[in-house]
Write an enzyme that holds these catalytic residues in place. Sequence first.
Site, mmCIF file in Angstrom:
data_model
loop_
_atom_site.group_PDB
_atom_site.id
_atom_site.type_symbol
_atom_site.label_atom_id
_atom_site.label_comp_id
_atom_site.label_asym_id
_atom_site.label_seq_id
_atom_site.Cartn_x
_atom_site.Cartn_y
_atom_site.Cartn_z
ATOM 1 N N CYS A 107 -24.419 1.361 33.714
ATOM 2 C CA CYS A 107 -25.495 1.213 32.735
ATOM 3 C C CYS A 107 -26.358 2.468 32.621
ATOM 4 C CB CYS A 107 -26.352 -0.005 33.060
ATOM 5 S SG CYS A 107 -27.245 0.079 34.639
ATOM 6 N N HIS A 160 -30.838 -3.007 36.115
ATOM 7 C CA HIS A 160 -30.075 -2.800 34.884
ATOM 8 C C HIS A 160 -30.972 -2.182 33.818
ATOM 9 C CE1 HIS A 160 -26.578 -3.322 32.386
ATOM 10 N NE2 HIS A 160 -27.214 -4.071 31.506
ATOM 11 N N HIS A 172 -25.786 -1.571 26.073
ATOM 12 C CA HIS A 172 -25.757 -1.333 27.521
ATOM 13 C C HIS A 172 -24.321 -1.384 28.008
ATOM 14 C CE1 HIS A 172 -25.491 -5.852 28.643
ATOM 15 N NE2 HIS A 172 -25.354 -5.755 27.341
#
Length: 202
Positions: A107, A160, A172
């Site tokens: 990510c 994240h 993402h």
Amino acid sequence: MKNRILYCLAAASLALSFFFEQAPAPTALGSPVAAEASLLPDFLSTDPVEGPSTRASYRDSIQYSQYAQALGVKLEYTENKDLLRTVTDWLGTPYHYGSNSKRGTDCSGFVTRVFKEVYGITLQRSSRSMFENVQRVAKDAMQPGDLVFFRRGPGQPIYHVGIYLTNGKFAHSATNGGVMVSSLHQAYYQRNFYAAGRVAHN
């Protein structure tokens, strides 16, 4: 007087013969003259209504429509086209922890690459470091290009990060599918959403 008329006729005849010698012959696919003429309006439009700006707007509309379809988002047609194009180019890249290439990316690797390509900005490599260097923005004030951060409950570390696009959608690299576009309204992301941040653009 008679000689002057003959001279004029001879000059006209010479001009016509030169024109026909220079004109290319038709081909099996149609007259090249007609094909060439059909291209002229793109560059020599005499229509005062449709000028270069109108044609540019038409091309922009087509591009925005393509990005909207590829990303599954509704656009205002004012978003950063470089951001939309770059994210679109990364769609489908598999997830690979610790990497940031189109062979595989995690990510934060995805976010750093997009920001470098679109804005020329080098971000910190981890989502936690990114969060420490952004300006916090309210969830209802997010703009395309803002970062969205997630954590698994109060007191838990950020795990994240993604890039906000529009209308609650963000791009993402997910462990279960690689680079994709998801919605902040999905139960999982709604539950784990922590904050949004804006990167300063010089």
